[in-house]
Structures are given as C-alpha cells and as structure tokens.
Motif scaffolding. Structure first.
Motif, PDB file in Angstrom:
ATOM      1  N   ASP A 161     -17.880 -16.854   8.515  1.00 37.56           N
ATOM      2  CA  ASP A 161     -16.523 -16.364   8.803  1.00 37.56           C
ATOM      3  C   ASP A 161     -16.446 -15.794  10.220  1.00 37.56           C
ATOM      4  OD1 ASP A 161     -13.817 -15.556   7.526  1.00 37.56           O
ATOM      5  OD2 ASP A 161     -14.494 -13.765   8.571  1.00 37.56           O
ATOM      6  N   SER A 165     -14.270 -16.276  14.296  1.00 37.37           N
ATOM      7  CA  SER A 165     -13.381 -15.203  14.749  1.00 37.37           C
ATOM      8  C   SER A 165     -14.014 -14.390  15.890  1.00 37.37           C
ATOM      9  CB  SER A 165     -12.924 -14.303  13.597  1.00 37.37           C
ATOM     10  OG  SER A 165     -13.966 -13.971  12.739  1.00 37.37           O
ATOM     11  N   GLY A 190      -5.898  -9.111   5.438  1.00 34.06           N
ATOM     12  CA  GLY A 190      -7.192  -9.787   5.375  1.00 34.06           C
ATOM     13  C   GLY A 190      -8.118  -9.243   6.462  1.00 34.06           C
ATOM     14  N   ASN A 192     -10.908  -7.748   6.346  1.00 40.28           N
ATOM     15  CA  ASN A 192     -12.309  -8.098   6.162  1.00 40.28           C
ATOM     16  C   ASN A 192     -13.262  -6.932   6.460  1.00 40.28           C
ATOM     17  OD1 ASN A 192     -14.694 -10.349   7.456  1.00 40.28           O
ATOM     18  ND2 ASN A 192     -14.049 -10.370   5.335  1.00 40.28           N
ATOM     19  N   ASP A 213      -6.495  -5.404   2.473  1.00 39.58           N
ATOM     20  CA  ASP A 213      -7.486  -6.336   1.926  1.00 39.58           C
ATOM     21  C   ASP A 213      -7.731  -5.951   0.476  1.00 39.58           C
ATOM     22  OD1 ASP A 213      -9.741  -8.212   1.616  1.00 39.58           O
ATOM     23  OD2 ASP A 213      -9.783  -8.232   3.807  1.00 39.58           O
ATOM     24  N   ASN A 240      -4.131  -6.612  -3.710  1.00 38.70           N
ATOM     25  CA  ASN A 240      -4.293  -8.044  -3.930  1.00 38.70           C
ATOM     26  C   ASN A 240      -2.951  -8.710  -3.640  1.00 38.70           C
ATOM     27  OD1 ASN A 240      -4.644 -10.649  -4.793  1.00 38.70           O
ATOM     28  ND2 ASN A 240      -5.621 -10.092  -6.725  1.00 38.70           N
ATOM     29  N   VAL A 241      -2.876  -9.438  -2.548  1.00 40.10           N
ATOM     30  CA  VAL A 241      -1.585 -10.000  -2.134  1.00 40.10           C
ATOM     31  C   VAL A 241      -1.111 -11.120  -3.067  1.00 40.10           C
ATOM     32  CG1 VAL A 241      -2.063  -9.431   0.281  1.00 40.10           C
ATOM     33  CG2 VAL A 241      -2.471 -11.756  -0.528  1.00 40.10           C
ATOM     34  N   SER A 258      -5.536 -13.482  10.534  1.00 41.89           N
ATOM     35  CA  SER A 258      -6.492 -14.403  11.142  1.00 41.89           C
ATOM     36  C   SER A 258      -7.336 -15.034  10.046  1.00 41.89           C
ATOM     37  CB  SER A 258      -7.392 -13.629  12.109  1.00 41.89           C
ATOM     38  OG  SER A 258      -8.569 -14.354  12.368  1.00 41.89           O
ATOM     39  N   GLN A 259      -7.419 -16.342  10.054  1.00 40.60           N
ATOM     40  CA  GLN A 259      -8.227 -17.080   9.069  1.00 40.60           C
ATOM     41  C   GLN A 259      -7.927 -16.556   7.666  1.00 40.60           C
ATOM     42  OE1 GLN A 259     -12.045 -18.142  11.874  1.00 40.60           O
ATOM     43  NE2 GLN A 259     -12.349 -16.486  10.468  1.00 40.60           N
ATOM     44  N   PHE A 260      -6.674 -16.263   7.427  1.00 35.53           N
ATOM     45  CA  PHE A 260      -6.294 -15.617   6.166  1.00 35.53           C
ATOM     46  C   PHE A 260      -5.432 -16.536   5.303  1.00 35.53           C
ATOM     47  CE2 PHE A 260      -3.288 -12.973   3.730  1.00 35.53           C
ATOM     48  CZ  PHE A 260      -4.199 -12.329   2.894  1.00 35.53           C
TER      49      PHE A 260
HETATM   50  C1  SAM Z   1     -11.620 -15.797   5.593  1.00 37.78           C
HETATM   51  S1  SAM Z   1     -11.555 -14.071   5.616  1.00 37.78           S
HETATM   52  C2  SAM Z   1     -10.872 -13.735   7.206  1.00 37.78           C
HETATM   53  C3  SAM Z   1     -11.309 -12.425   7.773  1.00 37.78           C
HETATM   54  C4  SAM Z   1     -10.828 -12.040   9.147  1.00 37.78           C
HETATM   55  N1  SAM Z   1      -9.392 -11.885   9.180  1.00 37.78           N
HETATM   56  C5  SAM Z   1     -11.312 -12.994  10.203  1.00 37.78           C
HETATM   57  O1  SAM Z   1     -10.503 -13.634  10.881  1.00 37.78           O
HETATM   58  O2  SAM Z   1     -12.541 -13.113  10.393  1.00 37.78           O
HETATM   59  C6  SAM Z   1     -10.240 -13.746   4.503  1.00 37.78           C
HETATM   60  C7  SAM Z   1     -10.020 -12.295   4.186  1.00 37.78           C
HETATM   61  O3  SAM Z   1      -8.887 -12.218   3.303  1.00 37.78           O
HETATM   62  C8  SAM Z   1      -9.178 -11.353   2.236  1.00 37.78           C
HETATM   63  N2  SAM Z   1      -8.429 -11.787   1.049  1.00 37.78           N
HETATM   64  C9  SAM Z   1      -8.587 -12.955   0.372  1.00 37.78           C
HETATM   65  N3  SAM Z   1      -7.778 -13.000  -0.692  1.00 37.78           N
HETATM   66  C10 SAM Z   1      -7.075 -11.840  -0.692  1.00 37.78           C
HETATM   67  C11 SAM Z   1      -6.077 -11.304  -1.545  1.00 37.78           C
HETATM   68  N4  SAM Z   1      -5.667 -11.971  -2.625  1.00 37.78           N
HETATM   69  N5  SAM Z   1      -5.546 -10.091  -1.244  1.00 37.78           N
HETATM   70  C12 SAM Z   1      -5.974  -9.412  -0.147  1.00 37.78           C
HETATM   71  N6  SAM Z   1      -6.916  -9.873   0.705  1.00 37.78           N
HETATM   72  C13 SAM Z   1      -7.474 -11.069   0.433  1.00 37.78           C
HETATM   73  C14 SAM Z   1     -10.678 -11.495   2.043  1.00 37.78           C
HETATM   74  O4  SAM Z   1     -11.215 -10.397   1.339  1.00 37.78           O
HETATM   75  C15 SAM Z   1     -11.176 -11.618   3.473  1.00 37.78           C
HETATM   76  O5  SAM Z   1     -11.438 -10.376   4.037  1.00 37.78           O
END
Ligand code: SAM
Length: 359
Positions: A161, A165, A190, A192, A213, A240-241, A258-260
């Motif tokens: 990941d 980023s 997100g 992270n 998150d 939890n979105v 980002s990457q979310f």
């Molecule tokens: C792929 S990572 C990206 C992290 C960071 N933004 C980056 O660019 O490196 C996705 C993030 O979204 C969060 N996430 C995934 N599903 C989620 C949800 N249903 N509600 C809240 N956060 C969530 C994960 O815990 C993780 O931290």
C-alpha cells in the motif's frame, strides 16, 4: 491515454509460449520467489564469471536436489543462463526479481496476501463475495482485519500500500495545498497509518486534519500521531463508511481520499461521495488520488494494476477493483460531482481528481 490493447502483438509461436507461461503461472511464481528467497540468485550474481551447481549448494546450504530443480525451472523462465561447463549466470529477469523494488513489493503481496486466497477466485466471481479472505482470517473485508494480520502478512500489505502512496504523496502535496484551494480543515477518509496527515502537517503549518478509518486502523493511526506529537492538529473519527447511516462531521474545506475509493463498488462510491458532499463547506472540494489501469504511460504499469485488481475480487471485499477511469468517472458524475481538475502521471501510476458538487 494510450490504448495498449488495440492489437494482438504476438506471433503465433510467441503467443503459444506465452500461453504456456500463463498455464504454469503458480509454478513459475513459486520458483521465482524461492530462487530469490533461498539466496540462489544472490550467490549467482556474486559470481560474475559463473558458478556451478555444487558451488551454489555449498554457499546457500539448500539441498542439491532442490537447488537443481529450481535452477532448471529458472532457465526456462529466463531468470538464469547456463554455459557448456554447467556454470550459471544471472539473467536480466533474475536481476529484476532480485533487485527491482516494485517487483519485490508485488511479489511479497502476492505471496503473503493473495496466493492462497486466489484459489477461491471462481467462488468470488460467482458470488461477489471475497471467498479467499478466509485464508487470512474471518472478517467481512480485509480492511477490518488489517490490524490483526500475522506480522509477515501485515508487513507485505502495508509495504504494498505504502509503496505507491509514499512516492505519490510528496508530489501531490503542492497541488492540494496551493493557496487558491484555501484548505485549513481537511477530512481524510481512509487515513490508514496517518502518513498523509503527517506529510500534510509538515507541508502546511496551518492545516488541521480529521482521519476517518475503521476502528482498528484509526487506533493504529492514533498511536502513530501521538508518538509524533501531532494530536493538536490531527483528530480521529473511527467509522465504517459502508454503514450508510454514518455521516461525516461537517465544516471541511476539503475531503481527501487516496487509494480509498477503489476499495468500494460503484454504488458504494456514490454513497460515500454524497456523504462527503455534506461534510464540505460551500466552496470545498473532494480530492481523489487513484491509479487507473487505462491511464498509464507504461504497459507494465497497466498490467500490474489489472492483475492486482483481482485481489479486491478474491480477497479484499469481493465487489471493488482498480478501476477503468471511465467507469470511475461515471460514478463521480452519478454522485452529483463535476471533475474540475485532473492531473495524471503522478508518481508511479496515479491520477489526481478535484471534484466539486454540481450546483
Ligand atoms: C488501500 S488503503 C489506503 C490508505 C492510504 N489512504 C494510502 O493512500 O496509502 C485503504 C484504507 O481505507 C480504509 N477502509 C477500508 N474500508 C473502510 C471502511 N469501510 N470504512 C472506513 N475505512 C475503510 C482501510 O482501513 C485503509 O486504511
């Protein structure tokens, strides 16, 4: 955008060979990984004038039979070459398996996060559920389990990941925090491990960040932010979105993801974007950083994104992907936003989209 896929570029003989490489995919992968992890490639690299089987066995302490079968498979994979005297040399592909950071990050992620789970891909395709996730743990999505993965799995997940980023963040900060964007309060969804919040507070002395998150991940980010002494400027909103009743706190100049959004289906993206809209001040904007497979300068980058997309299907959540930008942009449009700025070619593979609510 370059369409790398308009033509069939292979000769028939070449295509037949390529089909064999695909048919033997798991074998090829495991052999390459073990040639790397058992130190065999390294020993060969250290002997520029070549080294025979006995010499490799002596230095690696891998049993002779095992070393021999790995090396013989490695010949067809063009990882190593061999001369008439039985001396092995490192080939270019072997060099990249050994040294290329992107290759290593991808290989570790495939081994530790994807390999076993991908056996369940067919079930995932048929059901829209992450049928392979049970190989890692019993959660609804991989994200709920990130803070509970085994140390080696966690290392590979976060290194994968962050690889992308970490390269993109320093390049994108100047676009987000340019004075005309007037960002004093930013909602990061997100967040992270808190890396963007850290980079932002360093880059801009005034900005305040709220990280949204999942609870396990927000706790991990909170610990990092506390250790860095940044609690005055960064706060947390564990949620939890996917729960549509979750509303984001209001009053933000920007939402940053980002990457979310690749972690969600198109309908889920729309629901998240709509709720982001309610968190924004009048002139606020949503900033999205994503890697789209159809928006790559290099075919190899597109290939990596297309293949790892299958991790979302089999393991992460069963219904998301690394998107084709055209599909993603339709979801933005359906959420009631216009893309007012687009910057491609950020870092290895990213595109930045600035979105404003349609009036
Ligand atoms: C792929 S990572 C990206 C992290 C960071 N933004 C980056 O660019 O490196 C996705 C993030 O979204 C969060 N996430 C995934 N599903 C989620 C949800 N249903 N509600 C809240 N956060 C969530 C994960 O815990 C993780 O931290």
């Amino acid at each position: 955008m370059t369409n790398f896929y308009a033509k069939d570029k292979r000769s028939a003989i070449d295509a037949k060979h390529h089909a064999q490489v695909i048919a033997h995919g798991p074998i090829v992968f495991q052999v390459a990984r073990l040639l790397r992890d058992k130190g065999i490639l390294k020993v060969i690299e250290n002997h520029k004038t070549g080294i025979n089987l006995a010499g490799i066995v002596e230095q690696t302490k891998v049993p002779e039979y095992g070393t021999r079968v790995l090396l013989e498979a490695g010949l067809g994979m063009e990882m190593v070459t061999v001369d008439e005297d039985g001396k092995y040399y490192l080939a270019k592909t072997g060099y990249f398996i050994l040294h290329d950071p992107l290759t290593n990050v991808n290989m570790n992620f495939v081994q530790d996060i994807c390999y076993k789970g991908l056996f369940h891909l067919e079930e995932a395709i048929d059901t829209g559920k992450p049928a392979g996730l049970k190989e890692l743990g019993s959660w609804n999505t991989v994200y709920e389990g990130l803070s509970q993965l085994q140390p080696q799995q966690q290392k590979s997940w976060f290194e994968y990941d962050h690889f992308f980023s970490d390269i993109a963040f320093p390049l994108v900060l100047k676009h987000i925090y340019k004075p005309e964007n007037h960002i004093k309060k930013l909602l990061e969804i997100g967040g992270n491990t808190g890396k963007w919040a850290l980079a932002s507070t360093k880059f801009d002395q005034d900005v305040r960040i709220t990280i949204v998150d999942l609870p396990g991940q927000a706790a991990m980010a909170r610990k990092n932010i506390e250790n860095l002494g940044l609690t005055e400027r960064v706060d947390f909103y564990p949620a939890n979105v996917l729960d549509e009743s979750v509303q984001f706190p209001p009053g933000y100049d920007a939402v940053w993801m980002s990457q979310f959004l690749d972690c969600f289906s198109e309908d889920e993206i729309i629901s998240i974007m709509e709720r982001c809209g309610q968190a924004l001040n009048g002139e606020g904007a949503i900033y999205i950083l994503e890697a789209f497979w159809d928006n790559q300068r290099f075919e190899t980058a597109a290939f990596c994104i297309q293949q790892l997309s299958i991790y979302f299907t089999a393991i992460a959540n069963g219904n998301s992907q690394m998107y084709d930008s055209r599909v993603f942009k339709k979801a933005i449009d359906r959420a009631g936003f216009d893309i007012v700025e687009e910057i491609s070619g950020i870092g290895l593979s990213h595109t930045l989209l600035k979105c404003k609510k349609r009036k």
